[in-house]
Scaffold this motif. Structure first.
Motif, PDB file in Angstrom:
ATOM      1  N   ILE A   1     -27.732  65.383  77.467  1.00  0.00           N
ATOM      2  CA  ILE A   1     -26.742  64.748  76.598  1.00  0.00           C
ATOM      3  C   ILE A   1     -27.317  64.597  75.189  1.00  0.00           C
ATOM      4  N   VAL A   2     -26.512  64.949  74.211  1.00  0.00           N
ATOM      5  CA  VAL A   2     -26.950  65.013  72.815  1.00  0.00           C
ATOM      6  C   VAL A   2     -25.931  64.271  71.962  1.00  0.00           C
ATOM      7  N   ASP A   3     -26.417  63.419  71.097  1.00  0.00           N
ATOM      8  CA  ASP A   3     -25.568  62.629  70.204  1.00  0.00           C
ATOM      9  C   ASP A   3     -25.210  63.455  68.948  1.00  0.00           C
ATOM     10  N   ASN A   4     -24.793  62.812  67.889  1.00  0.00           N
ATOM     11  CA  ASN A   4     -24.315  63.480  66.674  1.00  0.00           C
ATOM     12  C   ASN A   4     -25.455  63.890  65.732  1.00  0.00           C
ATOM     13  N   LEU A   5     -25.167  64.881  64.906  1.00  0.00           N
ATOM     14  CA  LEU A   5     -26.038  65.254  63.784  1.00  0.00           C
ATOM     15  C   LEU A   5     -27.450  65.610  64.248  1.00  0.00           C
ATOM     16  N   VAL A   6     -27.542  66.221  65.401  1.00  0.00           N
ATOM     17  CA  VAL A   6     -28.837  66.616  65.972  1.00  0.00           C
ATOM     18  C   VAL A   6     -29.102  68.089  65.659  1.00  0.00           C
ATOM     19  N   GLN A   7     -30.351  68.367  65.306  1.00  0.00           N
ATOM     20  CA  GLN A   7     -30.797  69.737  65.037  1.00  0.00           C
ATOM     21  C   GLN A   7     -31.644  70.225  66.202  1.00  0.00           C
ATOM     22  N   ILE A   8     -31.247  71.315  66.809  1.00  0.00           N
ATOM     23  CA  ILE A   8     -32.065  71.954  67.844  1.00  0.00           C
ATOM     24  C   ILE A   8     -32.306  73.381  67.383  1.00  0.00           C
ATOM     25  N   ALA A   9     -33.556  73.667  67.042  1.00  0.00           N
ATOM     26  CA  ALA A   9     -33.884  74.936  66.395  1.00  0.00           C
ATOM     27  C   ALA A   9     -33.990  76.077  67.412  1.00  0.00           C
ATOM     28  N   HIS A  10     -34.228  77.255  66.910  1.00  0.00           N
ATOM     29  CA  HIS A  10     -34.291  78.442  67.770  1.00  0.00           C
ATOM     30  C   HIS A  10     -35.417  78.357  68.799  1.00  0.00           C
ATOM     31  N   ASN A  11     -35.084  78.811  70.001  1.00  0.00           N
ATOM     32  CA  ASN A  11     -36.050  78.903  71.097  1.00  0.00           C
ATOM     33  C   ASN A  11     -36.526  77.564  71.646  1.00  0.00           C
TER      34      ASN A  11
ATOM     35  N   ILE B   1     -22.586  67.446  73.948  1.00  0.00           N
ATOM     36  CA  ILE B   1     -23.126  67.612  72.599  1.00  0.00           C
ATOM     37  C   ILE B   1     -22.187  66.918  71.630  1.00  0.00           C
ATOM     38  N   GLY B   2     -22.735  66.095  70.754  1.00  0.00           N
ATOM     39  CA  GLY B   2     -21.935  65.296  69.829  1.00  0.00           C
ATOM     40  C   GLY B   2     -21.371  66.110  68.669  1.00  0.00           C
ATOM     41  N   SER B   3     -20.925  65.404  67.649  1.00  0.00           N
ATOM     42  CA  SER B   3     -20.304  66.049  66.487  1.00  0.00           C
ATOM     43  C   SER B   3     -21.355  66.418  65.446  1.00  0.00           C
ATOM     44  N   ASN B   4     -21.056  67.423  64.647  1.00  0.00           N
ATOM     45  CA  ASN B   4     -21.913  67.832  63.526  1.00  0.00           C
ATOM     46  C   ASN B   4     -23.340  68.177  63.942  1.00  0.00           C
ATOM     47  N   CYS B   5     -23.512  68.694  65.141  1.00  0.00           N
ATOM     48  CA  CYS B   5     -24.833  69.172  65.566  1.00  0.00           C
ATOM     49  C   CYS B   5     -25.010  70.646  65.205  1.00  0.00           C
ATOM     50  N   SER B   6     -26.268  71.046  65.102  1.00  0.00           N
ATOM     51  CA  SER B   6     -26.603  72.452  64.891  1.00  0.00           C
ATOM     52  C   SER B   6     -27.574  72.892  65.980  1.00  0.00           C
ATOM     53  N   ILE B   7     -27.159  73.835  66.787  1.00  0.00           N
ATOM     54  CA  ILE B   7     -28.040  74.371  67.834  1.00  0.00           C
ATOM     55  C   ILE B   7     -28.154  75.873  67.597  1.00  0.00           C
ATOM     56  N   ASP B   8     -29.313  76.295  67.126  1.00  0.00           N
ATOM     57  CA  ASP B   8     -29.479  77.684  66.690  1.00  0.00           C
ATOM     58  C   ASP B   8     -29.799  78.628  67.838  1.00  0.00           C
ATOM     59  N   ARG B   9     -29.439  79.872  67.658  1.00  0.00           N
ATOM     60  CA  ARG B   9     -29.783  80.875  68.664  1.00  0.00           C
ATOM     61  C   ARG B   9     -31.243  81.305  68.485  1.00  0.00           C
ATOM     62  N   GLY B  10     -31.807  81.839  69.560  1.00  0.00           N
ATOM     63  CA  GLY B  10     -33.208  82.214  69.562  1.00  0.00           C
ATOM     64  C   GLY B  10     -33.500  83.437  68.714  1.00  0.00           C
ATOM     65  N   ALA B  11     -34.780  83.589  68.348  1.00  0.00           N
ATOM     66  CA  ALA B  11     -35.199  84.747  67.566  1.00  0.00           C
ATOM     67  C   ALA B  11     -35.160  85.993  68.441  1.00  0.00           C
ATOM     68  N   LEU B  12     -35.798  85.907  69.612  1.00  0.00           N
ATOM     69  CA  LEU B  12     -35.778  87.024  70.563  1.00  0.00           C
ATOM     70  C   LEU B  12     -35.247  86.521  71.907  1.00  0.00           C
TER      71      LEU B  12
END
Lengths: 356, 356, 356
Positions: A233-243, A212-223
């Motif tokens: 593999i994930v580059d920089n500044l990537v948003q991965i939302a909940h669930n 996972i790159g720098s400045n990424c946001s990977i949120d935790r799930g709702a339930l």
């Protein structure tokens, strides 16, 4: 920090290549064809680099057999089937590695946390209750490992990373600086004109060999949990939302965003700045070219694209004017009408023997 | 950290719902229909989840009266008008809360700062001159609260957040990890081929009940302030430039960017990865779908969209070729010309009694 | 922190302007026309602000000679050719500056690092082996300056910045909070269905007078370096991948991403949220409007754009339907066919003396 030089013989052996030339040639670094000095090794990634290779000062060239035959200018070679892969392997040989072990005196570690004796914990790292840090894992300065987070073996967690929400991280995972894992998902119930926060009770699960790159946001799930499978593999500044669920060996380039509850298959490639809407399903082996906009599920493997491409701005403005008219123009009818009209004219013409 | 179980009776009372079944049923958690165990409560968010609900192992289901009648498979229910809202309320019951109070010994707090006795200040937090931190506010490790920043009551500021530029934060505000508030706006005067920095003298004002995600950048104003009104919610990786004004209860999804001096109205929804140019005015109750590109002010409430959607890449390339021709094709004339030509042909045909 | 007031005479002299009015007028701040109090100075940036200027309470107005003649409502002026530039200069006069010098006791600095006596190193900063920090450079709390990084004179490095990968930073460089410089590029060799990491052996070189916003990611090169030349300015949340080269005085607005090995020329302007693919070459003096998508090299200076613009959503959906048909509609032929058909009809008509 360690940096040393190698003989051509050693390097050829490391990449299982055939050595041509002087086995004892000293190599102190790996460089591009253009910048290589006479103490360095370089690689020729196909015929299109032949000219650069001919001009290169590199002491040794990594090549295919075909390329070697054409490079009469050089004496030392490592011959392999896939020079790019051999180059990738050698980058690890020449990488300057940190080999610290132990816990810096300024780290704040909760007594209940279990830290491997072979891990390194940098200055001002904060590790909470019941955390686990595995063997040979390296946590750089200022990282925050919040309560209940577990990190496997041989991981690299860079400075200012925040891992929270009881996230579980596998082995051999690299997380680059200032990335946030496990922060709460963007979940709100609208009611009487206001947004009511939904506390996020799920977590994040990250498999083995994930990057996972720098400045990424990977949120935790709702339930349930947000999941990245092994080899993602994930580059920089990537948003991965909940669930969100990302399948094995999928690659996600910089600035891409994946909205909540979407499932991405295995072996997909999402190029830079793609946007994938929420609650979709993307099957395995899908490639999205840069800036693709995905608003529907994708059930067939293949390559997909979006966008208008780039226009000179004057041309672009005139195109946009037409684009605004397009909705009211029955495109497919036009051609049919033209064909029909042409037939009628030909009939008129032939009736009167005009134009031959 | 606190985690306990509740009776069905307690939970029904908390959401003001009607209890059906055994009041003393123990519930230890909240889960999705699919993952719920026989000790957990779940919710049915409409008819489309009926099948999943029938198969769910959940001990208790939150339902509407209509749904309850169809779920003969289950015994315990909480009947409410809006199950999603009841679920949102219960997430707070089952959330694991931190309840620390006090200042960690490693926090660096300027003597002039005023910190409430009921606040919590984490490890390695740095708080500058004349700062204010209100009652029950929670500041996680490594946060930087720069000189002159004021934070209200019941706020949550996560790790590695930087608040600077004399920003003023209201009550009940949540700011997630690694977000930057009050950094200087991107203001430069071009002169003789170079960029001359304009020092940013404004600040940031954030109202009450505002939520800001992780890795966001909200810049301070050039002269006046950047303002987020009460009830605004912002997802991750969002850019809000200097002098932007966001109206009450507007929601901004991840990866959206709003350029300088733009005003967004109340109750707007900006979906993910939208881009709004500078110096625009967007009225109240505007919804932008994902990846919308806004280059002009919007004076009418409604829903707006941009982009081409997604194409299979071969189809996309052929479409782009046509799109490049579009500027020179007089679309609206084509149909008129076709109509005109058709009339003339019909006239010719009728003159000669052709085709009846 | 310093804040004081100035006389009109002092300010006119600072911007090399002509003073009109009372030289001893006290000015305590700089403000917008709308918000200025009678103790503040403001500026009139062209005729379109004339009405606001007439209504402004500002004690002094910065104006052109033409504007001054129209502002009979006011008494005190500084007359200059370029009021915006004079305003930019005065922002520095009224900026609240930090003037600390020295190293906070909590900073962790490797004994081999060379820190200027006139530098300031904030709380919890970590500085590694062989680092260099130049005169009058200001490093805010929690910054991480990793082994081998060199930073020039008069730089400002804000909180939570991570600089790694042996990056070299010039003089008078400003790097805003939570930005990451020198993290490893996104380089992987695909082999047998998996991604094999390519260790990144290059670095980052940043010239003089460069400005980088908050939450940016600038990766180090794979073999050669990632380079930002003198005078480059970069906004927030920008991605600059490995081996990118950005030419002098180019400006890059927020949320833009530049993929690996692309070269951007001098004096370019990339507006917000542009995406530039990898391995391209963009010549000097190119302007990209917001959200431009660049997939090919640009060899001619000029202004370029992408995207569909914004549509009311119903109109948008109908447009997209047509856009999907466009690939199969021979647009350029249609007009030619219409012209051809019209000629033939006219011929038929004239043959029979119809319609005159």
């Amino acid at each position: 920090m360690i940096q040393r030089s190698y003989t051509l013989k050693e390097l050829a052996s490391l990449v299982h290549g055939e050595l041509i030339g002087q086995p004892e040639t000293k190599v102190s670094g790996l460089s591009s064809l253009e910048q290589a000095t006479s103490q360095q090794i370089s690689f020729v990634n196909g015929d299109k680099y032949l000219e650069q290779a001919l001009a290169s000062k590199a002491a040794v060239l990594i090549v295919t057999r075909d390329l070697q035959a054409q490079l009469t200018t050089h004496q030392n070679f490592i011959v392999v089937e896939n020079p790019y892969l051999a180059f990738a392997m050698l980058t690890h040989v020449f990488e300057i590695k940190k080999i610290d072990v132990g816990i810096e005196s300024t780290a704040q570690i909760h007594p209940s946390a279990m830290i491997s004796d072979t891990a390194y914990i940098g200055h001002y790292v904060v590790i909470g209750e019941n955390c686990v840090v595995g063997d040979h894992t390296f946590i750089e300065s200022h990282a925050k490992i919040d309560d209940g987070v577990e990190i496997g073996q041989k991981c690299f967690i860079d400075s200012h990373v925040t891992i929270t929400g009881f996230s579980k991280i596998g082995n051999n995972v690299r997380i680059h600086a200032n990335t946030v894992i496990g922060s709460e998902g963007f979940g709100f119930a609208p009611y009487q004109g206001k947004w009511h926060r939904i506390a996020q009770l799920g977590s994040v699960k990250i498999g083995n060999n994930v990057r996972i790159g720098s400045n990424c946001s990977i949120d935790r799930g709702a339930l349930d949990d947000t999941i990245l499978e092994d080899g993602v593999i994930v580059d920089n500044l990537v948003q991965i939302a909940h669930n969100v669920h990302v399948g094995e060996n999928t690659a996600i380039a910089a600035k891409t965003g994946i909205a909540g509850s979407t499932t991405i298959g295995k072996n997909c490639i999402l190029a830079g700045a793609c946007g994938v809407a929420g609650h979709l399903k993307i099957t395995d082996n899908v490639t999205l070219t840069g800036m693709s906009m995905v608003t529907k599920s994708i059930f067939e493997s293949g390559t997909y694209s979006s966008g208008t491409g780039l226009f000179e701005s004057g041309h672009w403005r005139r195109t946009i004017v037409r684009l605004r008219q397009l909705a009211d123009v029955p495109l497919t009818q036009i051609v049919k009408r033209l064909d029909h009209i042409q037939t009628r004219i030909e009939s008129l013409e032939s009736t009167f023997n005009m134009r031959k």
